[in-house]
Write an enzyme that holds these catalytic residues in place. Structure first.
Site, short mmCIF file in Angstrom:
data_model
loop_
_atom_site.label_atom_id
_atom_site.label_comp_id
_atom_site.label_asym_id
_atom_site.label_seq_id
_atom_site.Cartn_x
_atom_site.Cartn_y
_atom_site.Cartn_z
N ASP A 121 -1.86 -35.60 36.78
CA ASP A 121 -1.55 -36.94 36.28
C ASP A 121 -1.22 -37.89 37.43
O ASP A 121 -0.47 -37.53 38.34
CB ASP A 121 -0.34 -36.83 35.33
CG ASP A 121 -0.09 -38.11 34.56
OD1 ASP A 121 -1.00 -38.56 33.84
OD2 ASP A 121 1.01 -38.68 34.69
N GLU A 151 -6.52 -37.15 38.41
CA GLU A 151 -6.59 -38.45 37.76
C GLU A 151 -6.16 -39.47 38.80
O GLU A 151 -4.99 -39.58 39.14
CB GLU A 151 -5.64 -38.52 36.56
CG GLU A 151 -5.84 -39.83 35.79
CD GLU A 151 -4.59 -40.48 35.24
OE1 GLU A 151 -4.71 -41.31 34.34
OE2 GLU A 151 -3.47 -40.20 35.72
C1 NOJ Z 1 -1.80 -41.11 32.87
C2 NOJ Z 1 -1.85 -40.49 31.52
O1 NOJ Z 1 -3.17 -40.19 31.19
C3 NOJ Z 1 -1.22 -41.48 30.59
O2 NOJ Z 1 -1.41 -41.13 29.23
C4 NOJ Z 1 0.24 -41.60 30.94
O3 NOJ Z 1 0.83 -42.61 30.14
C5 NOJ Z 1 0.43 -41.96 32.41
N1 NOJ Z 1 -0.43 -41.23 33.28
C6 NOJ Z 1 1.85 -41.72 32.84
O4 NOJ Z 1 2.11 -40.35 32.94
#
Ligand code: NOJ
Ligand code: CA
Length: 562
Positions: free
Chosen positions: A217, A278
Site C-alpha cells: 500500500d 502500489e
Molecule cells: C491505497 C488504498 O488502495 C486505499 O484504499 C487506501 O485508502 C489508501 N492507500 C490508504 O491506505
C-alpha cells in the site's frame, strides 16, 4: 497455432511475470455467516468459481484487525485477522485450499501508517514528546503562537490538513502528528529501527504461512524529506502523479533501499515470494525504479487505468510502459479498475478526453451511456489480456458491473466523503457487494435467511448481472472473461514477452505477439475489416455481416495461416 496446456511458469518462480491476479475486496466479495459483510468463509466457498475463471492468483485487501476508519487500511494488528472476516485458522485453510485449486494468494501490507488504535500509537499518545514511543511516528511541535498551527503545509489525501494535534493529560494541547490519509491513520517514521524490524517480522509471519506475496500500500510514500519541509504555494499536495522528483513525501529515492531489504526476505524462501507496488508516480521511468531486479517484482501500471478510451493515448501509454519496464527487465502489469477508482464500465460510458484522467471520480459528473461503457469495457479486457506481462481483474468487472452512483448519502462510509465536507462522494460506489445469484438482494452475497442486509445496498438491476444469470450465456461478460482467460493461458504468445505493432487506421490498435497471435481493437465509429487470413479466436462483440469488427470492439486471432 502453437498452444501449450499449462499456465504461467510456476516451476522457475516466474509465474508472476504473466499472471492474471484477481482482486478480492473481502468486505464485498461473499458473506459466509450472514452478517452482511464479506469474509474468509465466503472466499473459501467461491474458490471453485475463481479457479474456473482462469485466473492465477488472488490479491486480498487488508483482512487484519482494524477499527475500519478506512476500510481496513487502518491496521491495529498486522499479524492477526479481523473477527468480522474470520480467524487465523480460517486464513490458513484458505491459503491451503487456494493452493489446491492452483491459485496463489497475495495479501495487502500497509506500511505507511498504522491505525490510531495500534498499540504503538496508543503508547505514543501516553508517552512524552521526544520519547522512543513517539519516535515510531511523526510527532512535531506546532508552529505559531502556542504551537497552534500545523508543523507544515502538507494536506491529507482525503482532504484537510495532514496533521492532527493531540491533547496532553489535563486537557493541555500538545504536539501534532502526521497523517497523509485520515487522522485515524498516523504515518509511521521509517527511520525508526523498530518500524523496520516490525514490518520485516510481519512479512515473515505471513510468508511462513505459505502466503505467496504482498501488494504494498502506498509504496511511494514511506520516506519523508528530512526536516519535513513545506510544499510551498501552488502545489496540489494530494496528487502524487506529479513530475516532481524532489517531493517531500511522494516517491523519494530513499524508499528503494527499504524494498531491497524486503526483496532479500522474499528471496530467502524456497518458492520465492513476490511483491507488487502500489505507487502512483508521475512518470513510467520513476515507476520502473520500483521494479529493478533487486527490488519489487511488479508494480501496478496506473497510467493504463487513467488513459482515456482513445487509440492514440492508449498506444502512447502502452509504448512508454513497455519501454520503461524493458530498461529494467521487469514485466509490465495492466489494470483497469480497483477499489479506489470508479469502475471502468462507468468511466468509459462518459465522453473521453484527450488527456489522462487524474480525478477519475470527476468523470461521473458527465452524462453516461452505460451500454457503450460496457461495450468498451469488454474490448478493453481483450486489449489488456493480450498485452505483455501480467494483469489485474477487480472483482465484479468480470460481471460487467458499473459504479453505483446513487448510494444514499447517509450510507457512504469512505472517509473521503466526510473529510471533503461532502463534496467528494468517495469510493463506495465501486465497493458494493457482488451479485452472485437470485432475483433480488442480497443476490446470494449472503446465505439464505441472513439476518443482516449487505453493508452497502445493491442495485435491483443487478439481477441481470449475477454470476448465475451470466453462466453459460456466450454473450455475457462473465463468459467473455472465462473464454479469454482460458485462451490466454493456452497461448504461448500471451503473457510475458515482446509486442510488435502492425500498421492500422489511426483509431485502431493492432499488434502481434509471437508465435502466431494478433489483437485488433477498433476505437473508431466505423466497422473495420479484419486482416486477410485472420483466423478469429474470439471477439468482444459479434462481427458484422460483412465479417468486419464493429466500433468499440476487439478481436483476437491467429496469424499462423496468414
Ligand atoms: C491505497 C488504498 O488502495 C486505499 O484504499 C487506501 O485508502 C489508501 N492507500 C490508504 O491506505
Ligand atoms: Ca460475514
Amino acid at each position: 497455432m502453437s498452444a501449450v496446456t499449462t499456465g504461467p511458469d510456476t516451476t522457475t518462480g516466474a509465474w508472476w511475470r504473466s499472471a492474471v491476479i484477481y482482486q478480492v475486496y473481502i468486505r464485498s466479495f461473499a458473506d459466509g455467516n450472514g452478517d452482511g459483510i464479506g469474509d474468509i468463509a465466503g472466499i473459501r466457498s467461491r474458490l471453485p468459481y475463481l479457479a474456473g475463471l482462469g485466473i492465477d492468483a488472488l490479491w486480498i485487501n487488508p483482512w487484519y484487525p482494524s477499527p475500519m476508519a478506512d476500510a481496513g487500511y487502518d491496521v491495529s494488528d498486522y499479524r492477526s485477522i479481523a473477527p468480522e472476516f474470520g480467524t487465523l485458522d480460517e486464513a490458513a485453510a484458505l491459503v491451503r485450499e487456494a493452493h489446491e485449486h492452483g491459485l496463489k494468494v497475495v495479501l495487502d501490507i500497509v506500511p505507511n501508517h498504522t491505525s490510531d488504535r495500534h498499540p504503538w500509537f496508543q503508547e505514543a499518545l501516553a508517552a512524552e514528546p521526544g520519547s522512543p514511543e513517539r519516535q515510531r511516528y511523526l510527532f512535531r511541535p506546532g508552529r505559531g503562537e502556542g504551537g497552534d498551527l500545523p508543523p507544515n503545509d502538507w494536506r491529507s489525501v482525503f482532504g484537510g490538513p495532514a496533521w492532527t494535534r493531540v491533547t496532553q493529560p489535563g486537557g493541555i494541547p500538545g504536539e501534532w502528528y502526521l497523517h497523509l490519509f485520515a487522522p485515524e491513520q498516523p504515518d509511521v517514521d521509517w527511520t525508526s529501527p523498530d518500524v523496520r524490524a516490525d514490518f520485516e517480522k510481519t512479512l515473515r509471519f505471513w510468508f511462513d504461512r505459505e502466503v505467496d506475496g504482498f501488494r504494498i500500500d502506498v509504496a511511494h510514500s514511506l520516506v519523508k524529506a528530512p526536516g519535513l519541509p513545506d510544499l510551498g504555494p501552488d502545489v496540489d499536495t494530494s496528487n502524487s502523479m506529479t513530475d516532481r522528483t524532489d517531493h517531500p513525501h511522494w516517491d523519494r529515492d530513499e524508499v528503494h533501499q527499504i524494498f531491497r531489504g524486503w526483496r532479500a526476505i522474499a528471496d530467502a524462501y524456497d518458492q520465492p515470494r513476490i511483491f507488487v507496488a502500489e505507487a502512483w508516480v508521475g512518470r513510467p521511468e520513476r515507476l520502473a525504479l520500483y521494479v529493478r531486479p533487486d527490488e519489487l517484482h511488479t508494480a501496478f501500471n496506473f497510467d493504463f487505468l487513467r488513459a482515456p478510451w482513445r487509440a492514440a493515448q492508449l498506444r502512447a501509454t502502452i509504448d512508454t510502459t513497455l519501454a520503461a519496464h524493458a530498461e529494467v527487465g521487469a514485466p509490465p502489469t495492466w489494470v483497469l479498475s480497483n477499489h479506489d477508482v470508479a469502475r471502468h464500465a462507468s468511466r468509459y460510458a462518459r465522453p473521453q478526453s484527450e488527456r489522462a484522467v487524474h480525478a477519475l471520480q470527476d468523470l461521473l459528473d458527465q452524462p453516461a451511456d452505460l451500454a457503450l461503457g460496457r461495450r468498451r469495457a469488454r474490448a478493453a479486457t481483450l486489449l489488456m489480456l493480450a498485452l505483455p506481462g501480467g494483469a489485474y481483474v477487480y472483482q465484479g468487472e468480470e460481471l460487467g458491473l458499473e459504479e453505483v452512483e446513487d448510494l444514499p448519502d447517509e450510507l457512504l462510509q469512505d472517509p473521503t466523503w466526510a473529510r471533503s465536507e461532502h463534496s467528494d462522494r468517495g469510493r463506495d460506489g465501486c465497493r458494493v457487494p457482488l451479485p452472485w445469484s437470485g432475483k433480488e438482494p442480497p443476490f446470494g452475497f449472503s446465505p439464505e435467511g441472513a439476518a443482516a442486509a449487505p453493508w452497502l445496498p445493491q442495485p435491483a438491476g443487478w439481477r441481470a448481472l449475477t454470476a448465475e444469470a451470466q453462466e453459460g450465456d456466450p454473450e455475457s461478460t462473465l463468459e467473455l472473461y472465462r473464454t479469454a482467460l482460458h485462451l490466454r493461458r493456452g497461448l504461448a504468445a500471451l503473457g510475458d514477452g515482446p509486442l510488435q505493432w502492425i500498421d492500422s487506421p489511426p483509431d485502431a490498435l493492432h499488434f502481434r505477439r509471437e508465435p502466431g497471435f494478433a489483437c485488433l481493437v477498433n476505437l473508431s465509429a466505423e466497422p473495420l475489416p479484419l486482416p486477410p487470413g485472420a483466423d478469429v479466436l474470439m471477439t468482444s462483440e459479434p462481427l458484422d455481416r460483412g465479417g468486419r469488427l464493429p466500433s468499440d470492439a476487439a478481436a483476437w486471432f491467429s496469424t499462423e495461416g496468414s
